[in-house]
Each structure stands twice: as C-alpha cells, then as structure tokens.
Design an enzyme around this catalytic site. Structure first.
Site, short mmCIF file in Angstrom:
data_model
loop_
_atom_site.label_atom_id
_atom_site.label_comp_id
_atom_site.label_asym_id
_atom_site.label_seq_id
_atom_site.Cartn_x
_atom_site.Cartn_y
_atom_site.Cartn_z
N GLY A 30 6.36 9.07 -6.19
CA GLY A 30 5.84 7.89 -6.88
C GLY A 30 4.81 7.13 -6.08
N ASN A 31 3.91 6.47 -6.78
CA ASN A 31 2.89 5.65 -6.13
C ASN A 31 2.41 4.57 -7.08
OD1 ASN A 31 0.77 7.54 -7.55
ND2 ASN A 31 1.95 8.84 -6.17
N GLY A 47 3.74 9.60 2.22
CA GLY A 47 4.73 10.07 3.18
C GLY A 47 5.60 9.01 3.81
N GLU A 76 -2.27 10.62 -4.44
CA GLU A 76 -2.70 10.50 -5.83
C GLU A 76 -3.79 9.46 -6.02
OE1 GLU A 76 -1.94 12.74 -7.60
OE2 GLU A 76 0.16 13.32 -7.57
N HIS A 95 2.77 5.36 -11.11
CA HIS A 95 3.10 6.78 -11.30
C HIS A 95 4.43 7.08 -10.60
CE1 HIS A 95 3.17 11.09 -11.24
NE2 HIS A 95 2.99 11.13 -9.93
N HIS A 97 8.38 9.71 -10.98
CA HIS A 97 9.04 10.90 -11.54
C HIS A 97 10.44 10.56 -12.04
CE1 HIS A 97 6.60 12.34 -7.87
NE2 HIS A 97 5.81 12.42 -8.93
N HIS A 159 5.24 17.18 -14.15
CA HIS A 159 4.97 16.27 -13.03
C HIS A 159 5.72 14.94 -13.15
CE1 HIS A 159 1.61 14.79 -10.06
NE2 HIS A 159 2.80 14.25 -9.78
#
Length: 428
Positions: A30-31, A47, A76, A95, A97, A159
């Site tokens: 995620g970001n 990271g 991303e 964003h 998951h 994704h």
C-alpha cells in the site's frame, strides 16, 4: 476533525495507521500520497513498515523531480503522478491490497455498488485497469487512463485497488466503503443471488433538512451521561466492525422523551459527545444534521416505551442476508436465540415510509429487524442491550455463513426451544 489544518505528512501517517489497523493492507503493501497547493507530492516511502510510520518517514517529491526525505518514495510513484497529471481536481491517491477487493481483482470483476444505498452514494462509479508490473510506467498509464474517464475508484487486475479524491479523508471513506461492498457481496454469493437497489429506492435515502432547529438551553446530567456512554459504544461498534466510518446509527431516548442520535455525514471512528444530535419535540439541535433514520427511531420509541436504545448497522455478514433477502434463523446456539428470538424481515422502503407499520413489527419476541438491502436494527432496554443484540446478530450471521462450507446446519429443535423459553422465562 478539520484536515485542512493537518500537514500532508501527518495525514498520510494518520490514514495509513487506520488502513493497517483495520487489516486493509500489510506491513509492506500500500501507498498513499497527497498533492499540495504547490504541486509537491507527499508520498509514503518504499520498504518501510506501514505499521510504524512517522511524519519524518513521508517523502516529498517536488514538481521538478527533486526528492526530499530519508527514504525512497513508494515504487508506485509513477501512477500517483500520472493520476494527478490527468485529473487536476484530484489531490489524494490511496492504493492498497485489501483482501476482498484483491479477490475481485483476481477474478477481474467489479463489485456491485448498488447493493446498499450507503455504498452507492459514496462510490458513484468504479472501473478496472489492465495488469502491468508494479511500479512501471505502463501501470501508471493504465491507471490514469481510467481516472481520466471520470472514475474515482479503480480495481487493478491481479493487484488491488486505487482510489482518489479531493482529500485523503474522502479517498479513505471511498476505499473503506468499497472493501465493505466487496466483502458483503462475497458473503452474499455464498447464500444466494445478491439483489440490487433501483433508482427510486436510492432516492429515498436523501437527508431531510426540513426538520426545524432549536437551541438547547442547557444539557442535563442525564443527557451528558448518555452522550458519554453512547460514544463509547459507537467507538466499540467501529472496533468490532459493526459500524463503518460513514455508516451506523445509534440512539437513546431520555426520560423527558427527547432523543440522542448519531449525526449524518460525520466519521463514526472520531465521533465525540458534542457531535451527537439532540432531538426534542420533533426538532433537531441547531447546526447539526441528524441521521436519516431519525423518523424511524422516533416512531419505534413512540410505539414502544419499553425500548430505550436502538442500534442500526450494515455489518459484513448480516448484510449478506439483507442483500439476498434471506431470513436469519436465530436458532443456532442458545445465546443467539435468547438475544435475537425472531428476527423480523422488512422491505427497504420500510425504513423510510410506513414507519408505524415498521414500529409495530417490534414486540416481546421481535426486537431485531432486518431490512432488505438496508440495515439490521436492534432494540434494547439500554445502550448495552441494543449493542449486545447487534453484536450477537452479526456473530450469528457469521457462523451461519461459515457453516455452509462444512455441511447442512441443524437448528435447535422446537422441543429444545420450549425448554430454553421456560428456563429463561422468555415470552412465547
């Protein structure tokens, strides 16, 4: 909370914490990003443990490409930048998951946003973007192309999901709502065929601002105590995933007949005592929007003086029954039967019209009503009693759905029910 005064880095940390704690992303997944008024993109790092982010971890990418901060920006970044270039009105990109939306991305299908009115009103449209390697320019083009079509929510094949809005708060609400939508549909398909709302039904859910306002002369100790206790249970509903940030209604009636109820349009996760709306003699507390279910709650209190609190929600498992029109059988375990007895079944429209008819459904053996494509509403003689019934209803629905993967369920027999009624002096 006024996010316009909160630094972009602090907003990203705040919402990443909520996403991670809700189990909607993983340590490395995620970001989030925010584009500020100067064109700087503030973005979560690559990271770094998403469960321990601080404001100092958030990276800043300036319009000329200069990067400031102790880490690398999220891999991303290309698709975040592409979205901002293609849609000048969007200032926040989220964003992640989340499991249910990932399931749809694996099947390369879109969840049905017409199952519940709260989902439809929050998520006006959703699209799907073709698969591309994470972090690639191609992925950025695929995602931004969908946003340029006017969509604000996009499923990424194999994704996850990407959601954007004018603010990070709005993006989060949309993201959380979509995941709830996806999970409800997944659960519903284990029971039967999910049914969609039509436009006329959705139009019934508009906020009624015609209720007159009044200015309270003061606040009694009774009212203040109920405000305090209601907020505790509302936050508990959020923790137990009974309420979402934008849905869930709690109310209580005071000794003078006035009602305290949750507001419309405020995040349940951050509600405070002062946010609750006092309803007195058909008027709402000045400057506040009361729940769209205020009239329903008022009708039930008027018809049933023994009821002191009501809790309505759209939890994941119970709503699977609601959107398929499937009754919930409470005869699973003794606790479920004792707390729920007979669960009434009502139409979607019965939440908004024919309110006396709906109120009349409540009786000594029916203290819970399931509205088709609507909500589950639990009554109680106290705040904790209403909460308990709501919580037990969701646990019961969860067990019933889980049991379907094991074998044919066997309800408690009529003879055993009769013994329970006698043992616990339950009305028949």
């Amino acid at each position: 909370m006024n996010f316009s005064f909160l630094h972009p880095a602090d907003q990203i940390v705040l919402f990443m914490n909520r996403i991670y704690q809700a189990g909607l992303t993983t340590t490395s997944g995620g970001n989030l990003s925010i584009c500020d008024g100067n064109g700087n993109i503030w973005i979560s790092p690559s990271g770094i443990d998403k469960g321990t982010l601080t404001r100092n971890d958030i990276m800043c990418v300036k319009p000329d490409g200069t990067v400031t901060g102790p880490h690398k920006p999220s891999m991303e970044l290309p698709f975040h930048s592409s979205v901002y270039r293609g849609r000048q009105d969007l200032k926040a990109v989220l964003h992640a998951h989340p499991p249910a939306l990932v399931a749809f991305s694996l099947a390369r299908k879109l969840p049905n946003i017409n199952l519940l009115s709260s989902i439809k009103s929050t998520c006006s449209g959703i699209s799907i973007a073709p698969y591309a390697v994470p972090g690639s320019i191609e992925l950025g083009k695929n995602v931004s192309k969908e946003f340029e079509k006017g969509y604000n929510s996009v499923i990424l094949e194999n994704h996850g999901a990407c959601v954007s809005a004018e603010t990070m708060y709005d993006a989060f609400i949309r993201f959380e709502t979509l995941e709830r939508c996806a999970l409800i549909e997944i659960n519903a398909r284990k029971i039967g065929q999910p049914l969609s709302l039509n436009e006329n039904q959705i139009n019934l859910t508009r906020i009624d601002n015609s209720m007159k306002e009044f200015e309270p002369a003061g606040h009694t100790s009774e009212e203040l105590a109920v405000r305090r206790d209601m907020i505790k249970f509302i936050h508990r509903c959020c923790t137990q995933h009974l309420f979402g940030s934008s849905h869930g209604t709690y109310s209580a009636i005071l000794s003078d007949g006035s009602i305290l109820i949750t507001p419309e349009g405020k995040d349940r996760f951050w509600l405070e005592e002062s946010d609750l709306v006092l309803i007195k003699e058909g008027c709402r507390e000045k400057g506040k929007n009361a729940s769209i279910f205020t009239a329903l709650h008022s009708a039930i209190y008027k018809n049933h003086p023994e009821i002191k609190s009501l809790a309505g929600a759209q939890p994941y498992y119970t709503m699977a029954f609601a959107v398929t029109g499937t009754p919930i059988d409470s005869r699973t375990i003794p606790e479920s039967y004792i707390q729920l007895r007979t669960i009434g079944n009502a139409s979607f429209e019965d939440q908004y019209i024919n309110l006396n008819k709906t109120a009349d459904m409540m009786d000594a053996t029916t203290q819970v009503i399931l509205f088709k494509n609507g909500q589950i509403l639990a009554a109680g003689t106290s705040l904790v009693n209403a909460f308990d019934r709501l919580e037990v209803a969701e646990a019961t629905a969860h067990s019933l759905i889980s049991a379907m993967d094991i074998g044919q369920t066997v309800p408690i027999s009529d003879k055993e029910i009769s013994i329970i009624n006698k043992t616990f002096s339950l009305p028949e």
